[in-house]
Every structure is written in structure tokens, then in C-alpha cells.
Design a protein around this motif. Structure first.
Motif, PDB file in Angstrom:
ATOM      1  N   SER A  12       0.824  -1.085  -0.076  1.00 53.96           N
ATOM      2  CA  SER A  12       0.021  -0.007  -0.041  1.00 53.96           C
ATOM      3  C   SER A  12       0.956   1.239   0.188  1.00 53.96           C
ATOM      4  O   SER A  12       0.574   2.095  -0.654  1.00 53.96           O
ATOM      5  N   ALA A  13       1.813   1.073   0.790  1.00 54.62           N
ATOM      6  CA  ALA A  13       2.735   2.492   0.899  1.00 54.62           C
ATOM      7  C   ALA A  13       3.527   2.818  -0.460  1.00 54.62           C
ATOM      8  O   ALA A  13       3.286   3.901  -0.790  1.00 54.62           O
ATOM      9  N   TYR A  14       3.922   1.639  -1.201  1.00 54.66           N
ATOM     10  CA  TYR A  14       4.614   2.085  -2.487  1.00 54.66           C
ATOM     11  C   TYR A  14       3.849   2.395  -3.425  1.00 54.66           C
ATOM     12  O   TYR A  14       4.013   3.047  -4.476  1.00 54.66           O
ATOM     13  N   TRP A  15       2.564   1.903  -3.642  1.00 59.18           N
ATOM     14  CA  TRP A  15       1.512   2.183  -4.324  1.00 59.18           C
ATOM     15  C   TRP A  15       1.203   3.672  -4.256  1.00 59.18           C
ATOM     16  O   TRP A  15       1.190   4.220  -5.316  1.00 59.18           O
ATOM     17  N   MET A  16       0.914   4.171  -2.932  1.00 53.31           N
ATOM     18  CA  MET A  16       0.522   5.452  -2.672  1.00 53.31           C
ATOM     19  C   MET A  16       1.791   6.490  -3.199  1.00 53.31           C
ATOM     20  O   MET A  16       1.535   7.416  -3.827  1.00 53.31           O
ATOM     21  N   VAL A  17       2.820   6.108  -2.870  1.00 48.39           N
ATOM     22  CA  VAL A  17       4.187   7.050  -3.087  1.00 48.39           C
ATOM     23  C   VAL A  17       4.436   7.291  -4.873  1.00 48.39           C
ATOM     24  O   VAL A  17       4.484   8.126  -5.085  1.00 48.39           O
ATOM     25  N   VAL A  32       2.513   5.860  -7.334  1.00 48.83           N
ATOM     26  CA  VAL A  32       1.239   5.894  -8.268  1.00 48.83           C
ATOM     27  C   VAL A  32       0.446   6.890  -7.995  1.00 48.83           C
ATOM     28  O   VAL A  32       0.205   8.076  -8.687  1.00 48.83           O
ATOM     29  N   GLU A  33       0.032   7.299  -6.706  1.00 49.81           N
ATOM     30  CA  GLU A  33      -0.851   8.343  -6.201  1.00 49.81           C
ATOM     31  C   GLU A  33      -0.043   9.666  -6.009  1.00 49.81           C
ATOM     32  O   GLU A  33      -0.561  10.708  -6.251  1.00 49.81           O
ATOM     33  N   PHE A  34       1.006   9.625  -5.278  1.00 49.54           N
ATOM     34  CA  PHE A  34       1.753  10.637  -5.067  1.00 49.54           C
ATOM     35  C   PHE A  34       2.858  11.191  -6.006  1.00 49.54           C
ATOM     36  O   PHE A  34       3.254  12.280  -6.053  1.00 49.54           O
ATOM     37  N   GLY A  35       3.174  10.231  -7.164  1.00 53.02           N
ATOM     38  CA  GLY A  35       4.056  10.818  -8.208  1.00 53.02           C
ATOM     39  C   GLY A  35       5.549  10.525  -7.807  1.00 53.02           C
ATOM     40  O   GLY A  35       6.295  11.043  -8.534  1.00 53.02           O
ATOM     41  N   GLY A  36       5.911   9.864  -7.068  1.00 52.98           N
ATOM     42  CA  GLY A  36       7.153   9.286  -6.706  1.00 52.98           C
ATOM     43  C   GLY A  36       7.714  10.090  -5.557  1.00 52.98           C
ATOM     44  O   GLY A  36       7.343  10.977  -4.949  1.00 52.98           O
ATOM     45  N   HIS A  37       9.062   9.704  -5.248  1.00 48.77           N
ATOM     46  CA  HIS A  37       9.836  10.238  -4.031  1.00 48.77           C
ATOM     47  C   HIS A  37      10.087  11.590  -4.073  1.00 48.77           C
ATOM     48  O   HIS A  37      10.242  12.200  -3.105  1.00 48.77           O
ATOM     49  N   ALA A  38      10.174  12.228  -5.099  1.00 54.76           N
ATOM     50  CA  ALA A  38      10.735  13.524  -5.185  1.00 54.76           C
ATOM     51  C   ALA A  38       9.480  14.496  -4.927  1.00 54.76           C
ATOM     52  O   ALA A  38       9.493  15.669  -4.571  1.00 54.76           O
ATOM     53  N   GLU A  39       8.185  13.793  -4.733  1.00 57.28           N
ATOM     54  CA  GLU A  39       6.966  14.562  -4.481  1.00 57.28           C
ATOM     55  C   GLU A  39       6.413  14.478  -3.059  1.00 57.28           C
ATOM     56  O   GLU A  39       5.271  15.218  -2.726  1.00 57.28           O
ATOM     57  N   ILE A  40       6.959  13.507  -2.414  1.00 57.12           N
ATOM     58  CA  ILE A  40       6.380  13.072  -1.021  1.00 57.12           C
ATOM     59  C   ILE A  40       6.819  14.511  -0.016  1.00 57.12           C
ATOM     60  O   ILE A  40       7.982  14.837   0.053  1.00 57.12           O
ATOM     61  N   ASP A  41       6.032  14.234   1.004  1.00 56.78           N
ATOM     62  CA  ASP A  41       6.090  15.149   2.072  1.00 56.78           C
ATOM     63  C   ASP A  41       7.236  14.610   3.266  1.00 56.78           C
ATOM     64  O   ASP A  41       7.399  13.414   3.244  1.00 56.78           O
ATOM     65  N   LEU A  42       7.747  15.407   3.917  1.00 52.60           N
ATOM     66  CA  LEU A  42       8.794  15.096   4.931  1.00 52.60           C
ATOM     67  C   LEU A  42       8.075  13.903   5.705  1.00 52.60           C
ATOM     68  O   LEU A  42       8.925  13.176   6.294  1.00 52.60           O
ATOM     69  N   HIS A  43       6.902  14.050   6.379  1.00 48.71           N
ATOM     70  CA  HIS A  43       6.369  12.811   7.116  1.00 48.71           C
ATOM     71  C   HIS A  43       6.431  11.688   6.598  1.00 48.71           C
ATOM     72  O   HIS A  43       6.603  10.492   7.068  1.00 48.71           O
ATOM     73  N   VAL A  44       6.308  11.620   5.163  1.00 53.55           N
ATOM     74  CA  VAL A  44       5.941  10.111   4.446  1.00 53.55           C
ATOM     75  C   VAL A  44       7.890   9.893   4.392  1.00 53.55           C
ATOM     76  O   VAL A  44       8.213   8.399   4.597  1.00 53.55           O
TER      77      VAL A  44
END
Ligand code: HEM
Length: 153
Positions: free
Chosen positions: A65-70, A72-84
Motif C-alpha cells: 500500500s505504501a509504495y503504491w501510494m508513493v 502511483v498516487e503521489f508521483g514518486g519520491h521527489a513529490e512526497i512530504d517530509l512525514h512520508v
């Protein structure tokens, strides 16, 4: 799909962290005094044997679920927030500690209990207890990071 991913993620976190909380905070202080002492080790061996299967299921669900969200949903590691990013770090730390517990300590504990080697069983149980306490603390922090992160991450 995001609802399904979050649902899987949170259920897996609840199963893993809640299970450790129950084992450490409720079961651990209730076992001393149960006689004869080898029965205590047998109880822990049976409890862990069932719980660790659920931990593997929880890890699989968390990662999927985590890597699907990161990705597919959030558009990759460059796009995720600090808490993720932080959750990813503490999550992998928890999985590393569990891997060490499962592959290095648990087989020795299980064999000691099966062979009736009490001193070795007690020694290995003490190691498992410390590893579970550590993972419980990191797990509680991770849950707080995950849930509160959207307000500061
Ligand atoms: C590989 C490691 C992990 C990654 C990459 C990851 C990724 C994510 C992502 C992308 C979110 C959604 C964040 C948001 O919507 O702002 C999330 C939420 C969450 N994660 Fe993780 N996670 C990981 C491990 C864990 C672990 C080990 C736990 C707990 C044991 C956990 C507990 C949570 C919680 C409680 C939420 C909040 C759910 C909600 O309220 O919406 N995560 N995670």
C-alpha cells in the motif's frame, strides 16, 4: 484506490503495533507466576508463532500500500512530504529489527523451548522482549508521524 490503499495501510499498522502493545503491555506482566515455569516459555512460543505470521502479512500489506501510494498516487519520491520520508525511514527500521528478531533470535528461542532448554529459552526471550519494546516505541512514533504528518509535513 487511494481509499483501499489507506485502509490496507492503517489495518496493517493497527495489527502490527496493536499486537506488540498487547504482547508487551498486557501479556508480559501477566505471565510471571504461572507454574511450572517452562509453561511460560511454551505460551510465549505459541503466541509468537501466531503473531509473527500476522506481522509478515502486515509488512506485506504496509509495503504494497505504501509504495503504491508513493509511486502511483503521489508521483514518486521527489513529490512526497517530509512525514512520508520519515515514515519510510522508521518503517524500514522496524522491518529490519523484526527481520533480525525473526531470522536470528526466534529460531534459537523456539528450538530451546522445544528441547526443554530453559536457561537458553529465558535468555533468548529477554532479547525478544527488548527487540519488541524497541519496535513498539518506533511503531507508536511512526503511527503518530503518519496520522499527524498532513498538518505539518
Ligand atoms: C516503507 C515504509 C512506509 C511508507 C513508504 C509509508 C507511506 C505512507 C504514505 C504515502 C501515507 C499517506 C500519507 C498522507 O496521506 O499524507 C502513509 C500513511 C500512514 N502510514 Fe505509512 N508508510 C510506511 C510505513 C508505515 C508503518 C511501518 C506504519 C506503522 C506501523 C505506518 C503508518 C501509517 C499511518 C498510521 C498513516 C496515516 C493514515 C491516515 O491517517 O491517512 N506506515 N504511509
Amino acid at each position: 484506490m487511494i481509499i483501499l490503499a489507506i485502509a490496507i495501510h492503517i489495518l496493517c499498522a493497527v495489527i502490527w503495533v496493536g499486537g506488540m502493545f498487547f504482547a508487551y503491555v498486557c501479556l508480559r506482566p501477566s505471565v510471571p507466576g504461572i507454574e511450572p515455569p517452562p509453561e511460560r516459555l511454551k505460551l510465549w512460543s505459541r503466541v509468537f508463532s501466531r503473531f509473527f505470521t500476522w506481522v509478515w502479512i502486515a509488512i506485506a500489506g504496509l509495503l504494497a500500500s505504501a509504495y503504491w501510494m508513493v509511486l502511483v498516487e503521489f508521483g514518486g519520491h521527489a513529490e512526497i512530504d517530509l512525514h512520508v520520508h520519515l515514515m519510510e525511514g522508521t518503517g524500514w527500521l522496524m522491518m529490519g529489527i523484526f527481520g533480525f528478531l525473526y531470522f536470528r533470535v526466534w529460531p534459537k528461542f523456539r528450538t530451546a523451548v522445544a528441547e526443554g532448554n530453559m536457561p537458553l529459552g529465558v535468555k533468548k526471550l529477554a532479547v525478544i522482549r527488548k527487540l519488541v519494546a524497541t519496535n513498539l516505541a518506533i511503531g507508536l512514533i511512526t503511527v503518530v508521524l503518519g496520522v499527524t504528518g498532513r498538518y505539518w509535513g
